[in-house]
Design an enzyme around this catalytic site. Structure first.
Site, PDB file in Angstrom:
ATOM      1  N   ASP A  10       7.189   2.099   9.775  1.00  0.00           N
ATOM      2  CA  ASP A  10       7.982   0.910  10.078  1.00  0.00           C
ATOM      3  C   ASP A  10       7.556  -0.234   9.184  1.00  0.00           C
ATOM      4  O   ASP A  10       6.434  -0.264   8.671  1.00  0.00           O
ATOM      5  CB  ASP A  10       7.793   0.494  11.538  1.00  0.00           C
ATOM      6  CG  ASP A  10       6.418  -0.118  11.788  1.00  0.00           C
ATOM      7  OD1 ASP A  10       6.339  -1.338  12.027  1.00  0.00           O
ATOM      8  OD2 ASP A  10       5.414   0.624  11.726  1.00  0.00           O
ATOM      9  N   GLY A  61       0.454  -0.198   8.820  1.00  0.00           N
ATOM     10  CA  GLY A  61       1.819   0.251   9.091  1.00  0.00           C
ATOM     11  C   GLY A  61       2.489   0.787   7.846  1.00  0.00           C
ATOM     12  O   GLY A  61       1.828   1.317   6.943  1.00  0.00           O
ATOM     13  N   GLU A  62       3.805   0.691   7.815  1.00  0.00           N
ATOM     14  CA  GLU A  62       4.654   1.055   6.671  1.00  0.00           C
ATOM     15  C   GLU A  62       4.432   2.460   6.143  1.00  0.00           C
ATOM     16  O   GLU A  62       4.754   2.765   4.993  1.00  0.00           O
ATOM     17  CB  GLU A  62       4.494   0.025   5.535  1.00  0.00           C
ATOM     18  CG  GLU A  62       3.153  -0.004   4.842  1.00  0.00           C
ATOM     19  CD  GLU A  62       2.907  -1.228   3.966  1.00  0.00           C
ATOM     20  OE1 GLU A  62       2.249  -1.071   2.921  1.00  0.00           O
ATOM     21  OE2 GLU A  62       3.357  -2.332   4.333  1.00  0.00           O
ATOM     22  N   GLY A  63       3.866   3.338   6.965  1.00  0.00           N
ATOM     23  CA  GLY A  63       3.687   4.729   6.558  1.00  0.00           C
ATOM     24  C   GLY A  63       2.478   4.991   5.682  1.00  0.00           C
ATOM     25  O   GLY A  63       2.270   6.128   5.254  1.00  0.00           O
ATOM     26  N   PRO A  96       0.802  -1.226   0.000  1.00  0.00           N
ATOM     27  CA  PRO A  96       0.000   0.000   0.000  1.00  0.00           C
ATOM     28  C   PRO A  96       0.832   1.271   0.000  1.00  0.00           C
ATOM     29  O   PRO A  96       0.520   2.235  -0.713  1.00  0.00           O
ATOM     30  CB  PRO A  96      -0.829  -0.139   1.278  1.00  0.00           C
ATOM     31  CG  PRO A  96      -0.990  -1.609   1.456  1.00  0.00           C
ATOM     32  CD  PRO A  96       0.312  -2.203   1.003  1.00  0.00           C
TER      33      PRO A  96
END
Length: 354
Positions: free
Chosen positions: A179, A322-324, A100
């Site tokens: 993260d 997650g992952e920004g 995403p």
């Protein structure tokens, strides 16, 4: 004994310029669109002006996504829907444009940087620019052992500081921080519970790929056990990160503090970045003035941390991947605030400079 003195950040970090913010408010009052009619966009524009020390504000034109990656030993307890040691697959998917965050960043034309701090894989399997800051392979199982040695924690913290310096020096004008981890929300829950003085059940969420009730109970037990190990070291933030954090969370904490030193604004993502921000606030109380909470993910630990720091999320999207990704959703809002503050005309009859 660590040679890193975190107390220095208290003196190094200044608040965004209050005088410039007042100038921005006065400038806003002169614009053709009535004050207050743009809602929170007005506040964001004034916050940006103070962070940049510029009136009118400069549009945000060089944002960047920075993701710190790592595997956590506590994932061996089946506290995550993903198998322990598999964060590297997520990292490869990010790099290949299949996550995403990759899709959103591509659509918004924002570059993505991944920093491997402790992935459980052969470093040769990833690009050199991804692995060059790595501290170790995986972090320890925090319910029974330290995540890192104190020396590894210092190395990870300094790596985060170095990444912040690299971004500031390259002209990045706003960072979207996230993260890529497996087990990271468990470590984050321990940090939030420890720093807020709450029980494990209050901060235990279900993660990005939602876990079932049995996994939630295992996760709650792991946070409870790690919390017992965290409480004796609450007065030493670097030792706290070494005990129950992990290399990726430690690096993010160093990144947040050094970004504040360099006056580089940061958009926080979910519970992991919020937990690191909470640790950083304990180090330097002025640091949160340089951060924005992008969205409310629905993770109880994130809500607890943001409330403690008095940071109000920009969006209520419930994005837990997650992952920004959630933070990237808020980026256009911040950019819109900057563009409006910079480009709206002064109303007729008001001379420039009045």
């Amino acid at each position: 004994m660590s040679s890193l003195n975190l107390d220095d950040f208290t003196d190094l970090i200044e608040r965004p310029d209050g005088g410039v913010r007042r100038d921005a408010e006065e400038h806003r009052a002169l614009l053709d669109v009535p004050p207050g009619s743009l809602g929170r966009l007005d506040d964001l524009g004034e916050w940006l002006a103070a962070a940049q020390s510029a009136v009118p504000v400069r549009p945000v034109e060089r944002p960047r996504v920075v993701l710190f990656a790592g595997d956590h030993g506590v994932a061996e307890l089946d506290v995550s829907s993903r198998a322990a040691g598999t964060a590297v697959k997520l990292v490869r998917d990010v790099l290949e444009g299949a996550r995403p965050v990759s899709v959103l960043a591509r659509r918004l034309d924002v570059p993505v940087r991944v920093v491997d701090m402790s992935l459980d894989c052969d470093p040769a399997s990833l690009p050199e620019d991804v692995v060059r800051h790595r501290v170790r392979r995986g972090s320890g199982r925090i319910d029974v052992e330290d995540a890192l040695t104190l020396e590894e924690a210092e190395a990870a913290f300094r790596a985060g500081m170095a990444v912040a310096d690299e971004e500031a020096d390259s002209g990045t004008d706003l960072v979207v921080l996230g993260d890529v981890s497996v087990g990271g929300t468990t470590a984050a829950g321990v940090l939030v519970a420890a720093l807020c003085g709450t029980d494990a059940s209050v901060v235990t969420g279900r993660g990005g790929l939602a876990i079932d009730d049995l996994a939630w109970m295992r996760k709650c037990a792991a946070i409870r056990d790690a919390l017992r190990r965290a409480r004796p070291v609450l007065g030493d933030q670097l030792r706290l990160l070494a005990t129950v954090g992990g290399a990726d969370l430690t690096a993010m904490t160093g990144f947040l503090l050094q970004s504040a030193v360099r006056k580089l604004p940061v958009l926080l993502d979910g519970v992991v970045t919020a937990a690191c921000a909470l640790v950083a606030q304990r180090v330097a109380f002025r640091a949160p003035d340089w951060w924005l909470a992008s969205h409310l993910s629905g993770e109880p630990g994130q809500a607890k941390a943001l409330d403690r720091m008095a940071l109000e999320p920009l969006l209520p999207q419930g994005v837990r991947v997650g992952e920004g990704a959630g933070a990237l959703l808020a980026l256009p809002l911040v950019q819109a605030a900057g563009a409006l503050a910079a480009e709206l005309p002064v109303r007729e009859g008001v001379a420039k400079g009045d």
